[in-house]
Design an enzyme around this catalytic site. Structure first.
Site, PDB file in Angstrom:
ATOM      1  N   LYS A   1      -6.232  -6.715   0.964  1.00 10.07           N
ATOM      2  CA  LYS A   1      -6.626  -5.208   0.282  1.00 10.07           C
ATOM      3  C   LYS A   1      -6.392  -5.504  -1.083  1.00 10.07           C
ATOM      4  CE  LYS A   1      -5.743  -2.807   4.630  1.00 10.07           C
ATOM      5  NZ  LYS A   1      -4.841  -1.901   5.435  1.00 10.07           N
TER       6      LYS A   1
ATOM      7  N   ARG B   1      -1.426 -11.058  13.860  1.00  9.93           N
ATOM      8  CA  ARG B   1      -0.954  -9.630  14.010  1.00  9.93           C
ATOM      9  C   ARG B   1       0.499  -9.509  13.879  1.00  9.93           C
ATOM     10  NH1 ARG B   1      -3.981  -5.315  12.865  1.00  9.93           N
ATOM     11  NH2 ARG B   1      -2.628  -4.238  14.275  1.00  9.93           N
TER      12      ARG B   1
ATOM     13  N   VAL C   1       2.353   3.122   4.099  1.00  7.62           N
ATOM     14  CA  VAL C   1       1.139   2.757   5.177  1.00  7.62           C
ATOM     15  C   VAL C   1       0.168   2.743   4.252  1.00  7.62           C
ATOM     16  CG1 VAL C   1       1.040   5.242   5.772  1.00  7.62           C
ATOM     17  CG2 VAL C   1       0.510   3.335   7.221  1.00  7.62           C
TER      18      VAL C   1
ATOM     19  N   ASN D   1      -0.830  -1.233   2.530  1.00  9.87           N
ATOM     20  CA  ASN D   1      -0.098  -2.002   3.406  1.00  9.87           C
ATOM     21  C   ASN D   1      -0.635  -3.725   3.371  1.00  9.87           C
ATOM     22  OD1 ASN D   1      -2.416  -1.873   4.905  1.00  9.87           O
ATOM     23  ND2 ASN D   1      -1.386  -0.923   6.595  1.00  9.87           N
TER      24      ASN D   1
ATOM     25  N   HIS E   1      -5.394  -6.633   6.349  1.00  7.19           N
ATOM     26  CA  HIS E   1      -5.955  -6.215   7.666  1.00  7.19           C
ATOM     27  C   HIS E   1      -5.918  -7.529   8.164  1.00  7.19           C
ATOM     28  CE1 HIS E   1      -8.706  -4.720  10.324  1.00  7.19           C
ATOM     29  NE2 HIS E   1      -9.527  -5.814  10.093  1.00  7.19           N
TER      30      HIS E   1
END
Length: 169
Positions: free
Chosen positions: A29, A105, A129, A132, A135
């Protein structure tokens, strides 16, 4: 519409993206890009033994981000998320390997960094959050949909990893 057709096609024809050919979509991100965490994040996935088959740096359009996060459109944070993801460069990647969706994950950590263990990407590099860093697709179906959104088929590189016999039995 294209995503709908791809989803239907994926359910009719079993995916070749299983076993060591399973693929997942990851996106570093804007905060991860600005904080120069690309090398560290990529290093972790390479050291694990996963194969990078596509990567590009993009300034994601609002249209693409709204399609990507369509499942969250009714959440109160949706507009902020789309705005944030469009605020800077995103590094879109496709990784391949055995159980890569589930393992990625685990390597990423919980959505809320406060709940992420040390040693995970979010546990090591995140506090908030809303920032973070990364993704990761949450299922094979999501991975296929997200890869189709962010990449054209000819952008995926098929290559033989010389270390594969040292990683897989």
């Amino acid at each position: 519409m294209i995503c709908l057709v791809l989803t239907i096609f994926a359910h009719i024809f079993p995916s070749a993206w299983t076993g060591i050919n399973e693929r997942t979509f990851l996106a570093i991100k804007p905060d991860g890009y600005q904080r120069r965490l690309l090398g560290e994040i990529i290093r972790r996935f390479e050291k694990k033994g996963f194969r990078l088959v596509a990567m590009k740096i993009v300034q994601a359009s609002e249209k693409l981000l709204k399609q990507h996060y369509i499942a969250l459109q009714d959440k109160p944070f949706y507009d902020r998320l789309v705005k944030y993801m469009g605020s800077g460069p995103v590094v879109a990647m496709v990784w391949q390997g055995l159980d890569v969706v589930k393992t990625a994950r685990l390597m990423i950590g919980e959505t809320n960094p406060a709940h992420s263990l040390p040693g995970t990407i979010r546990g090591d590099f995140c506090i908030d959050v809303g920032r973070n860093v990364i993704h990761g697709s949450d299922s094979r179906e999501s991975a296929e949909r997200e890869i189709a959104l962010w990449f054209q088929p000819d952008e995926l590189v098929y290559w033989q990893d010389s270390a594969e016999s040292w990683i897989y039995e």
